[in-house]
Design a protein around this motif. Sequence first.
Motif, PDB file in Angstrom:
ATOM      1  N   GLU A  65       6.693   5.022  16.154  1.00  0.00           N
ATOM      2  CA  GLU A  65       6.581   5.711  14.866  1.00  0.00           C
ATOM      3  C   GLU A  65       6.859   4.765  13.705  1.00  0.00           C
ATOM      4  O   GLU A  65       6.170   4.814  12.671  1.00  0.00           O
ATOM      5  N   LYS A  66       7.869   3.890  13.877  1.00  0.00           N
ATOM      6  CA  LYS A  66       8.194   2.941  12.808  1.00  0.00           C
ATOM      7  C   LYS A  66       7.059   1.950  12.594  1.00  0.00           C
ATOM      8  O   LYS A  66       6.762   1.566  11.455  1.00  0.00           O
ATOM      9  N   THR A  67       6.417   1.503  13.693  1.00  0.00           N
ATOM     10  CA  THR A  67       5.299   0.564  13.563  1.00  0.00           C
ATOM     11  C   THR A  67       4.150   1.210  12.791  1.00  0.00           C
ATOM     12  O   THR A  67       3.561   0.597  11.888  1.00  0.00           O
ATOM     13  N   ILE A  68       3.828   2.454  13.155  1.00  0.00           N
ATOM     14  CA  ILE A  68       2.747   3.152  12.446  1.00  0.00           C
ATOM     15  C   ILE A  68       3.131   3.385  10.986  1.00  0.00           C
ATOM     16  O   ILE A  68       2.314   3.205  10.078  1.00  0.00           O
ATOM     17  N   GLU A  69       4.378   3.742  10.767  1.00  0.00           N
ATOM     18  CA  GLU A  69       4.823   4.009   9.401  1.00  0.00           C
ATOM     19  C   GLU A  69       4.765   2.750   8.547  1.00  0.00           C
ATOM     20  O   GLU A  69       4.301   2.785   7.404  1.00  0.00           O
ATOM     21  N   SER A  70       5.233   1.619   9.088  1.00  0.00           N
ATOM     22  CA  SER A  70       5.181   0.361   8.326  1.00  0.00           C
ATOM     23  C   SER A  70       3.747  -0.067   8.080  1.00  0.00           C
ATOM     24  O   SER A  70       3.424  -0.606   7.013  1.00  0.00           O
ATOM     25  N   THR A  71       2.863   0.173   9.076  1.00  0.00           N
ATOM     26  CA  THR A  71       1.447  -0.157   8.885  1.00  0.00           C
ATOM     27  C   THR A  71       0.844   0.692   7.778  1.00  0.00           C
ATOM     28  O   THR A  71       0.080   0.182   6.938  1.00  0.00           O
ATOM     29  N   GLU A  72       1.183   1.981   7.751  1.00  0.00           N
ATOM     30  CA  GLU A  72       0.665   2.854   6.691  1.00  0.00           C
ATOM     31  C   GLU A  72       1.154   2.404   5.319  1.00  0.00           C
ATOM     32  O   GLU A  72       0.393   2.416   4.343  1.00  0.00           O
ATOM     33  N   ARG A  73       2.429   1.992   5.239  1.00  0.00           N
ATOM     34  CA  ARG A  73       2.943   1.516   3.956  1.00  0.00           C
ATOM     35  C   ARG A  73       2.225   0.256   3.507  1.00  0.00           C
ATOM     36  O   ARG A  73       1.871   0.111   2.335  1.00  0.00           O
ATOM     37  N   MET A  74       2.016  -0.673   4.453  1.00  0.00           N
ATOM     38  CA  MET A  74       1.316  -1.911   4.104  1.00  0.00           C
ATOM     39  C   MET A  74      -0.118  -1.618   3.664  1.00  0.00           C
ATOM     40  O   MET A  74      -0.622  -2.188   2.682  1.00  0.00           O
ATOM     41  N   MET A  75      -0.792  -0.697   4.385  1.00  0.00           N
ATOM     42  CA  MET A  75      -2.164  -0.365   4.016  1.00  0.00           C
ATOM     43  C   MET A  75      -2.211   0.342   2.661  1.00  0.00           C
ATOM     44  O   MET A  75      -3.142   0.137   1.873  1.00  0.00           O
ATOM     45  N   GLU A  76      -1.213   1.174   2.396  1.00  0.00           N
ATOM     46  CA  GLU A  76      -1.177   1.853   1.101  1.00  0.00           C
ATOM     47  C   GLU A  76      -1.042   0.841  -0.031  1.00  0.00           C
ATOM     48  O   GLU A  76      -1.732   0.936  -1.049  1.00  0.00           O
ATOM     49  N   GLN A  77      -0.160  -0.175   0.173  1.00  0.00           N
ATOM     50  CA  GLN A  77      -0.003  -1.206  -0.846  1.00  0.00           C
ATOM     51  C   GLN A  77      -1.273  -2.038  -0.997  1.00  0.00           C
ATOM     52  O   GLN A  77      -1.718  -2.328  -2.118  1.00  0.00           O
ATOM     53  N   ALA A  78      -1.871  -2.412   0.146  1.00  0.00           N
ATOM     54  CA  ALA A  78      -3.107  -3.190   0.089  1.00  0.00           C
ATOM     55  C   ALA A  78      -4.225  -2.382  -0.560  1.00  0.00           C
ATOM     56  O   ALA A  78      -5.032  -2.920  -1.334  1.00  0.00           O
ATOM     57  N   GLY A  79      -4.284  -1.075  -0.251  1.00  0.00           N
ATOM     58  CA  GLY A  79      -5.301  -0.223  -0.861  1.00  0.00           C
ATOM     59  C   GLY A  79      -5.126  -0.142  -2.367  1.00  0.00           C
ATOM     60  O   GLY A  79      -6.112  -0.170  -3.127  1.00  0.00           O
ATOM     61  N   GLU A  80      -3.871  -0.048  -2.818  1.00  0.00           N
ATOM     62  CA  GLU A  80      -3.618  -0.021  -4.258  1.00  0.00           C
ATOM     63  C   GLU A  80      -4.048  -1.321  -4.913  1.00  0.00           C
ATOM     64  O   GLU A  80      -4.619  -1.311  -6.020  1.00  0.00           O
ATOM     65  N   ASP A  81      -3.772  -2.462  -4.238  1.00  0.00           N
ATOM     66  CA  ASP A  81      -4.201  -3.750  -4.794  1.00  0.00           C
ATOM     67  C   ASP A  81      -5.720  -3.826  -4.897  1.00  0.00           C
ATOM     68  O   ASP A  81      -6.270  -4.307  -5.902  1.00  0.00           O
ATOM     69  N   LEU A  82      -6.416  -3.359  -3.829  1.00  0.00           N
ATOM     70  CA  LEU A  82      -7.887  -3.366  -3.868  1.00  0.00           C
ATOM     71  C   LEU A  82      -8.401  -2.436  -4.955  1.00  0.00           C
ATOM     72  O   LEU A  82      -9.357  -2.774  -5.682  1.00  0.00           O
ATOM     73  N   GLU A  83      -7.795  -1.252  -5.073  1.00  0.00           N
ATOM     74  CA  GLU A  83      -8.231  -0.320  -6.112  1.00  0.00           C
ATOM     75  C   GLU A  83      -8.011  -0.894  -7.508  1.00  0.00           C
ATOM     76  O   GLU A  83      -8.841  -0.714  -8.404  1.00  0.00           O
ATOM     77  N   ASP A  84      -6.863  -1.598  -7.690  1.00  0.00           N
ATOM     78  CA  ASP A  84      -6.630  -2.237  -8.983  1.00  0.00           C
ATOM     79  C   ASP A  84      -7.680  -3.288  -9.282  1.00  0.00           C
ATOM     80  O   ASP A  84      -8.191  -3.397 -10.405  1.00  0.00           O
ATOM     81  N   TYR A  85      -8.023  -4.070  -8.238  1.00  0.00           N
ATOM     82  CA  TYR A  85      -9.016  -5.121  -8.438  1.00  0.00           C
ATOM     83  C   TYR A  85     -10.392  -4.515  -8.739  1.00  0.00           C
ATOM     84  O   TYR A  85     -11.080  -4.927  -9.691  1.00  0.00           O
ATOM     85  N   LEU A  86     -10.796  -3.529  -7.953  1.00  0.00           N
ATOM     86  CA  LEU A  86     -12.097  -2.903  -8.187  1.00  0.00           C
ATOM     87  C   LEU A  86     -12.105  -2.139  -9.511  1.00  0.00           C
ATOM     88  O   LEU A  86     -13.135  -2.078 -10.203  1.00  0.00           O
ATOM     89  N   GLY A  87     -10.944  -1.559  -9.862  1.00  0.00           N
ATOM     90  CA  GLY A  87     -10.855  -0.890 -11.146  1.00  0.00           C
ATOM     91  C   GLY A  87     -11.037  -1.851 -12.306  1.00  0.00           C
ATOM     92  O   GLY A  87     -11.652  -1.520 -13.316  1.00  0.00           O
ATOM     93  N   SER A  88     -10.495  -3.076 -12.145  1.00  0.00           N
ATOM     94  CA  SER A  88     -10.692  -4.075 -13.201  1.00  0.00           C
ATOM     95  C   SER A  88     -12.170  -4.451 -13.315  1.00  0.00           C
ATOM     96  O   SER A  88     -12.674  -4.704 -14.417  1.00  0.00           O
ATOM     97  N   MET A  89     -12.881  -4.479 -12.180  1.00  0.00           N
ATOM     98  CA  MET A  89     -14.314  -4.755 -12.235  1.00  0.00           C
ATOM     99  C   MET A  89     -15.063  -3.620 -12.958  1.00  0.00           C
ATOM    100  O   MET A  89     -16.004  -3.862 -13.726  1.00  0.00           O
ATOM    101  N   ARG A  90     -14.632  -2.394 -12.705  1.00  0.00           N
ATOM    102  CA  ARG A  90     -15.254  -1.264 -13.409  1.00  0.00           C
ATOM    103  C   ARG A  90     -15.009  -1.373 -14.914  1.00  0.00           C
ATOM    104  O   ARG A  90     -15.901  -1.096 -15.726  1.00  0.00           O
TER     105      ARG A  90
END
Length: 614
Positions: free
Chosen positions: A50-75
């Motif tokens: 459960e901790k491994t999945i939870e940490s993976t979800e947190r990392m993906m959430e942070q990475a997703g926010e970074d990608l969204e920020d980058y794509l948002g800047s392109m928009r």
Amino acid sequence: MENRHFRRLRRLRLRGIQPTIMIAFSVISISTMFMVGAMLYIRFATLTREKTIESTERMMEQAGEDLEDYLGSMRRISDTAYYNIIKERDFAVPGEDIQREMNILYEANRDSLRSIAVYNDRGSLIAAEPVASQKEGSNVTAQDWYKQAVGEMENMHFSTPHIQNLFDDATFRYYWVISLSRTVELTESGNPRLGVLLVDMDYASVSRMMQQINTAGNGQYYYLCDGEGEIIYHPRQAQMNDGIGSENSIETAGYGEGVYDEDFGGERRKVIVNTISYTGWKLVGVIPYSTFTRGMIDLRYFIVMLMLLMAMMLVIVNRVISARISSPILKLNDSVMEYEAGKKPDIYVGGSPEISRLGLSIQSSYEQIDMLMRKIVLEQNERRKSELDALQGQINPHFLYNALESIMWMVEGERNDDAAFMLSQLAKFFRISLSKGHTVISVGDELQHAKSYMSIQKVRYKDAFSVVFDIEDSLSSYSTVKLVLQPILENAVNYGIRGMDDDGEIKVKGRLKEGNVILSVEDNGLGMSEEEVSLVLTDSNRIRKRGSGVGLVNVNNRIQLVFGREYGLIVESEPDVGTTVSIRMPAVPYTEENRKTLEKGHVFGKEEIRDGKE
């Protein structure tokens, strides 16, 4: 003889009870421990997953926010180019305003951009930045990004990674880009018409973001695909391009956000899906079940080591319990035998009331013996301290006689000023030597005592040598054992430079170094061999009879008695070069409270020394 044999048999019988009880307790305890260990392993394994999945979800959430920020800047770049540059211009009117403003926008974002271009509805290039000419024969209208923009005019469209080769590049360098395209309204001679705005983003920026999270090294990885399952980034993309590997991206593209179990390529794995806003892209985290297994191997080792440790503890505890139940008499007997053998155990008191009373009686007798022994030891210690105090207050009668005789000669020779100086220095010498009976004085008083002593010696020896005091001002406020410099100076005069010509020199230095007070006496006299130096502080029989009568060994002992064994004297010498004797003491500020504490035998800790209080 018969009684001894009976006692031996009884002892063996009693000792046979203890192993039986201990084995029974151990079997029950170890069985319980194994059951608890198995339950802990199952619980920890579930928590680890459960901790491994939870940490993976947190990392993906942070990475997703970074990608969204980058794509948002392109928009935002696309919006700026459209609303601030394109929409307000008439492209039929000649001028360079649009080119200049596109250049400004490009330069402001060139770290994440490769190009900005505007096309009309026939696919003809109207403006581009950086300034470049389009390759001949390029059919823009056949490009996917152009068709997507025209096909769905109300949306922005992000393409999959591709090499952008529409423009001539003198360096023949072409880059991987992700194209952001949209339909825009162009104005020519006041008439509106459709066009396409193209913003090419640097794919390397997206690649770097994904590389930053693909560092686990345990089989876990992350990839990025679009809503149709086309791979945008994959850590094994090169192998996939060569046909070596594959990915279940098409099926994964149909998943919503969440955690899924799937079998792919004969391997069970957890798949975590996160949707990137604006684009429909999917950020996918893959955790093979082998990753959990590897994590649980460490957990198994931990559980096994914990069980072994607990087993050892249980054996000891069971042994203690079984011994307590089965053998109170043997414990009493063993403790008495150990005491008679010279050890000092606690006499066992337990078991039946009779054995308890017997143990208490023996314990009382031994306590009285121990009290008498401690009293004797205390008296010996007090006697030793009294001897050291007497030794510390000792003044060389020969030195006093010579000083008074020198004063008498000065008076007879009508050298009244010199006699007065000698008397004042002698008075200071005696005042600090007595110090109201105190053992600990300030470094400033000890230095004054040393200066008075050397002033008298220089008069006695008619300035046959020079003395230099090089002391840091801050040292005067710290504590020292009194009369530690004078014996060293006397040795330097008598053994170091006595008999030399007028070039004899003694230097007294004082420094504060790493929380310690360092006082040193250097002379340029005869010096000593390495063998003599090694015995100066260890062999009191080698101390010569001239001089202070106290000697370096006793000075070293007095310092260690007050401050601890890690402090004392350091002797360095070389024949025909000279000798340096250094005193190392802790930097304890001199206060009345600290003086009383040190004279009682308390050794300050590092924190106490820093604060200057007990």
